[in-house]
Design an enzyme around this catalytic site. Structure first.
Site: not given
Ligand SMILES: *Cc1c(COP(=O)(O)O)cnc(C)c1O
Length: 389
Positions: A84, A106, A373
């Site tokens: 991220k 968000e 990830s």
């Protein structure tokens, strides 16, 4: 293809008042993002702050057992623990070049909120994170992390008090704050240009992995596998391989408990097309078009929609989308811990689980690259309940 569309999917279905900041963002993507100054500064942040490039790791024990070569792209080794940060550093830097002072975001499980708060702190921007009140309660560790990083966390009480409502609240807030604020959207979904912008920033994963596989194995992988929530780590991994016809691409959606009719997050496999959060895409919905609650043991995959590019890659058959359930992901989690000494995130465990559960569908001697990830430390409470030691 029509601008902002992937086949029939995508678009920009937002109130008129949101068009100006989205158009401003599109201009910045064209004008600022490709500039040498921006790219140099972003690459410096990715390398010296976030820890790129991430290695690819060969898994000797699992490969021996499986009969084909398993490689992992190690996004778990990045600062804040997942891919991220690639996106939040990119968007935060772009926001600063655009003269913005505030980032809003968000978050569901809190991972994107933490990555946005870190990028905002590093780049001297204020940060406000919208989070469903239900999620604020069940993800208190990440709420504390965001606050330590200087972000304000705003609990959202409307609707199901989860991610879907947090996105609606952030989009609404952006209308009145657009002059000095950038909305740092967390996945490759939402209204145009976000799916393109987030793919752009996450494609570093696949670009690196492609070169690394060529260097280490002398050829491209036969299969590339990634977990799909909103779809950002998967599209970042897939995009640089899409033109390589010999490389089979597999996206893995979360099937929840696996009971018939259970809550799940498999928007492509179990959904139908519709409009949510400014885009036309595959969505979990009732017969009369109400968005259904999603569910997965992995909070990061728990979203009733999916990015429009994945909906299209599925429709044209370039990527195959498969479903893995909670227990399979847990088994894969445990397997990777024991076999290779790596604690994967439960999201990433879904991608690995597909490979372990369908080993017979991979040719002996072939190479399989899985996008790891994120790391699993954030999932310890869930793991402890599900896999008592
Ligand atoms: C958030 C998250 C995901 C799912 O989001 P995508 O946008 O689909 O990548 C997957 N893995 C990890 C570790 C995450 O934190």
């Amino acid at each position: 293809m029509k601008k902002g569309y992937f086949g029939d999917f995508g678009g920009c279905f937002v109130p008129e008042l949101l068009m100006p900041p989205l158009m401003e963002l599109e201009q910045a993507m064209k004008g600022i993002l490709p500039s040498a100054a921006f790219q140099t500064e972003l690459n410096d942040l990715l390398k010296n702050y976030a820890g790129r490039e991430t290695p690819i790791t060969f898994c000797p024990a699992l490969s021996r057992e499986l009969g084909f070569d398993l490689w992992l792209k190690r996004e778990d080794l990045l600062h804040t623990g997942a891919h991220k940060i690639n996106n939040t550093l990119g968007q935060a830097l772009l926001a600063r070049y655009m003269g913005k002072k505030i980032l809003i975001a968000e978050t569901g499980a809190g991972q994107h909120g933490v990555a946005t708060a870190a990028a905002a702190a590093r780049l001297g921007l204020s940060c406000v994170v919208y989070m469903g009140a239900e999620d604020v309660e069940r993800q208190s560790a990440n709420v504390r992390r965001m606050r330590l990083l200087g972000a304000e966390v705003r609990p959202i009480e409307s609707g199901s008090r989860t991610l879907k409502d947090a996105i609606n609240a952030a989009l609404r807030a952006w209308i009145s704050m657009q002059a000095d604020t950038h909305y740092c959207f967390g996945t490759a979904a939402g209204p145009y240009p976000f799916p393109d912008l987030v793919r752009e920033f996450q494609s570093v994963i696949g670009r690196e992995a492609r070169v690394q596989m060529l260097e280490r194995t002398g050829r491209l992988p036969d299969h590339v596998v990634a977990a799909v929530g909103g779809g950002s780590n998967a599209i970042g991994m897939f995009a640089p391989f899409v033109q390589d016809e010999g490389v089979r691409l597999i996206g893995v959606e979360a099937g929840g408990s696996g009971e018939p009719g259970c809550l799940n997050s498999a928007a492509i496999n179990r959904g139908r097309p519709g409009v949510l959060h400014g885009e036309y895409t595959m969505l979990l919905q009732t017969d009369d078009g109400q968005i259904m609650p999603s569910g997965s043991i992995s909070a990061g995959l728990d979203y009733p929609g999916v990015g429009p590019e994945h909906a299209w890659l599925n429709a044209v058959g370039r990527v195959k989308y498969e479903v893995v359930c909670d227990s399979e992901a847990l088994a894969a989690f445990q397997k990777l811990c024991r076999a290779e000494g790596i604690l994967p995130a439960l999201e990433s465990s879904h991608a690995l689980a597909y490979v372990l559960e369908h080993r017979e569908s991979f040719t002996p001697g072939s190479t399989v690259l899985v996008n790891l990830s994120g790391r699993g430390d954030k999932d310890m409470d869930i793991i402890e309940k599900a896999l008592p030691l």
